[in-house]
Scaffold this motif. Structure first.
Motif, PDB file in Angstrom:
ATOM      1  N   ARG A  79       0.532  -1.360   0.010  1.00 39.99           N
ATOM      2  CA  ARG A  79       0.019   0.036   0.526  1.00 39.99           C
ATOM      3  C   ARG A  79       1.022   0.764  -0.285  1.00 39.99           C
ATOM      4  NH1 ARG A  79      -3.006   3.010   3.842  1.00 39.99           N
ATOM      5  NH2 ARG A  79      -2.416   1.731   5.588  1.00 39.99           N
ATOM      6  N   VAL A  80       0.847   2.607  -1.055  1.00 45.47           N
ATOM      7  CA  VAL A  80       1.651   3.483  -0.892  1.00 45.47           C
ATOM      8  C   VAL A  80       0.804   4.152  -0.266  1.00 45.47           C
ATOM      9  CG1 VAL A  80       1.783   5.187  -2.477  1.00 45.47           C
ATOM     10  CG2 VAL A  80       2.386   2.728  -3.462  1.00 45.47           C
ATOM     11  N   LEU A  81       1.492   4.513   0.955  1.00 50.27           N
ATOM     12  CA  LEU A  81       0.339   6.072   1.571  1.00 50.27           C
ATOM     13  C   LEU A  81       1.244   7.463   1.420  1.00 50.27           C
ATOM     14  CD1 LEU A  81       2.194   4.178   4.844  1.00 50.27           C
ATOM     15  CD2 LEU A  81       0.230   3.956   3.643  1.00 50.27           C
ATOM     16  N   ASP A  82       2.577   7.512   1.134  1.00 52.19           N
ATOM     17  CA  ASP A  82       2.729   9.220  -0.026  1.00 52.19           C
ATOM     18  C   ASP A  82       3.813   8.723  -0.617  1.00 52.19           C
ATOM     19  OD1 ASP A  82       2.991  11.598   0.607  1.00 52.19           O
ATOM     20  OD2 ASP A  82       4.771  11.755   1.939  1.00 52.19           O
ATOM     21  N   LEU A  83       4.460  10.340  -1.631  1.00 53.09           N
ATOM     22  CA  LEU A  83       5.117  10.150  -2.798  1.00 53.09           C
ATOM     23  C   LEU A  83       5.350  11.220  -2.366  1.00 53.09           C
ATOM     24  CD1 LEU A  83       6.056   9.608  -5.805  1.00 53.09           C
ATOM     25  CD2 LEU A  83       3.618  10.605  -6.261  1.00 53.09           C
ATOM     26  N   ALA A  84       7.318  11.129  -2.733  1.00 55.90           N
ATOM     27  CA  ALA A  84       7.540  12.174  -2.178  1.00 55.90           C
ATOM     28  C   ALA A  84       8.172  13.236  -3.921  1.00 55.90           C
ATOM     29  CB  ALA A  84       9.391  11.645  -1.634  1.00 55.90           C
ATOM     30  N   TRP A  85       8.196  12.389  -4.316  1.00 56.26           N
ATOM     31  CA  TRP A  85       8.826  12.862  -5.874  1.00 56.26           C
ATOM     32  C   TRP A  85       9.343  11.562  -6.740  1.00 56.26           C
ATOM     33  CZ3 TRP A  85      12.092  11.337  -9.285  1.00 56.26           C
ATOM     34  CH2 TRP A  85      14.057  11.135  -8.796  1.00 56.26           C
ATOM     35  N   SER A  86       8.543  11.661  -8.512  1.00 59.28           N
ATOM     36  CA  SER A  86       8.143  10.445  -9.405  1.00 59.28           C
ATOM     37  C   SER A  86       8.554  11.340 -11.181  1.00 59.28           C
ATOM     38  CB  SER A  86       7.300  10.408  -8.895  1.00 59.28           C
ATOM     39  OG  SER A  86       5.992  11.229  -9.394  1.00 59.28           O
ATOM     40  N   SER A  87       8.736  10.516 -11.521  1.00 62.31           N
ATOM     41  CA  SER A  87       9.696  11.060 -13.150  1.00 62.31           C
ATOM     42  C   SER A  87       9.694   9.770 -14.170  1.00 62.31           C
ATOM     43  CB  SER A  87      11.101  12.073 -12.666  1.00 62.31           C
ATOM     44  OG  SER A  87      12.039  10.529 -12.788  1.00 62.31           O
TER      45      SER A  87
END
Length: 416
Positions: free
Chosen positions: A253-261
């Motif tokens: 389960r993904v709880l939070d996203l800091a950054w993505s690209s």
């Protein structure tokens, strides 16, 4: 202020350029390090430093601080959903660093930058190289700073300026290879992760590849293939990747996203690492799939080898012809890395049911063979390629007396 002459001009202040700067400073070689960016990376990019790289970095005075900031892991697994196909134990490596050192690239660059400052050197930022021309005596580089163009004359120029390298263009050296189909997703997330924080996991699933790697702040690095990835993948995109490729016995389960690209991946290798007084290293010389976490590591070792050679030549310890050793050693190493990353990526992306069955069977059989597992761990750690980072004894210039090199200063302590 930028000098107008120097022994070595380094273009690009990523990890490879900074490592070369440290090597040259410790050898007492006058050099200039420039980068067009105003500051180093604020996102993590590369996330692992392997054992061979840590050993190569030992003389630079940064290894202790990298160790302090990072998460040390011993376990690497290749999985097909719930099933572990191959488990590798990096704790048994024949090294002073028997582990995977998990550290975001922005922190690695911070350690390198602080070391440069402690040595009394400087990174000239917001300086862009515009043109490179060489002749028999050296090279002249046109650079732009604050909207004004000037010339820097250098005995040697090193391109650490990435896949779209200006220096490589100036050499005319071919960059053989191609791009992989589709795109890759890179993200740092907070996870409820059933595998736990003590393993780097590479998942082979019918839908594609996904790597899940713990980081020292408790987050996880996600690297995955995606046919048509959005420019900035969101939480739902990362969740879908893990749902279709990760474990099914207990859902991540993904709880939070800091950054993505999103990025495209190429597999390319230059035909030569040198054109007279111009040198290439890191992504300017080789690019490949992120499978196995080899890219930044290979580039850093390029820098250490080239730094020792340039230092010896400038200081009169080696004849200039020995600069050819750089390509002799490092191009075969990059070729091995491209083949390793390519095989792992090809295996991961196989969707044919029969080929998937054969792949899983072969990996499971390898998992029963300690010798094969050790060999694979040595390849991933880079230790099997250590001879390709080891210079032979120098041939002294006839009648010359080599000056002594200044001792390296102790490693700098940073705030965590």
């Amino acid at each position: 202020m930028l000098p107008d002459t120097t022994e070595v001009l380094i273009i690009g202040a990523g990890p490879t350029g900074m490592a070369l700067s440290i090597m040259l400073h410790q050898a007492g070689v006058d050099h200039v390090l420039i980068d067009k960016l105003a500051q180093g990376l604020q996102t993590s990019r590369a996330g692992v430093i392997h054992a061979q790289t840590l050993e190569a970095l030992q003389p630079l005075g940064v290894t202790e601080r990298l160790d302090e900031l990072a998460l040390k892991l011993q376990n690497f697994a290749i999985r097909d959903r719930n099933r572990a196909l191959l488990n590798l134990d990096f704790g048994k490596l024949p090294s002073r660093h028997p582990y995977l050192l998990m550290l975001p690239q922005n922190l690695t660059e911070q350690v390198f930058a602080e070391r440069i400052a402690a040595l009394g050197s400087v990174i000239h930022r917001e300086v862009e190289a515009k043109a490179v021309v060489q002749d028999a005596d050296g090279a002249r580089v046109t650079v732009a700073e604050d909207g004004r163009e000037t010339l820097i004359s250098a005995r040697y120029v090193v391109g650490a300026d990435g896949m779209n390298s200006l220096v490589r263009s100036a050499t005319g050296i071919e960059f053989d290879g191609a791009a992989y189909d589709g795109s890759f997703v890179l993200a740092d997330v907070r996870l409820d992760w059933p595998v736990g924080p003590k393993e780097v996991s590479l998942f082979f699933a019918q839908a594609g590849l996904v790597v899940v790697a713990p980081l020292p702040d408790g987050s996880y690095r996600i690297v995955a293939t995606m046919d048509d990835a959005p420019e900035k993948p969101g939480i739902a995109d990362i969740q879908a990747l893990l749902d279709s490729r990760g474990p099914t016995s207990r859902r991540a389960r993904v709880l939070d996203l800091a950054w993505s690209s999103r990025f495209r991946v190429h597999h390319r290798l230059v035909r030569s690492y040198r054109k007279d007084r111009l040198f290439l290293m890191g992504d300017a010389a080789h690019v490949h799939s992120p499978a196995g976490g080899q890219g930044m590591n290979t580039g850093i070792i390029d820098a250490v080898v080239l730094g020792e050679l340039l230092g010896d030549v400038v200081n009169g310890v080696r004849v200039e012809a020995e600069l050819d050793l750089y390509e002799t050693l490092r191009r075969p190493a990059a070729q091995e890395v491209l083949e390793l990353a390519g095989r792992m990526t090809h295996m991961a992306l196989t969707r044919n049911p029969v080929k998937r069955f054969v792949r899983n069977l072969l990996l499971s059989l390898m998992n029963l063979n300690p010798l094969l597992k050790r060999r694979m761990a040595l390849k991933l750690s880079g230790l099997s390629r250590a001879p390709l980072a080891r210079l032979p004894a120098p041939s002294r210039v006839p009648g010359s007396i080599a000056p002594s090199k200044p001792a390296a200063k102790p490693a700098l302590k940073l705030a965590a």
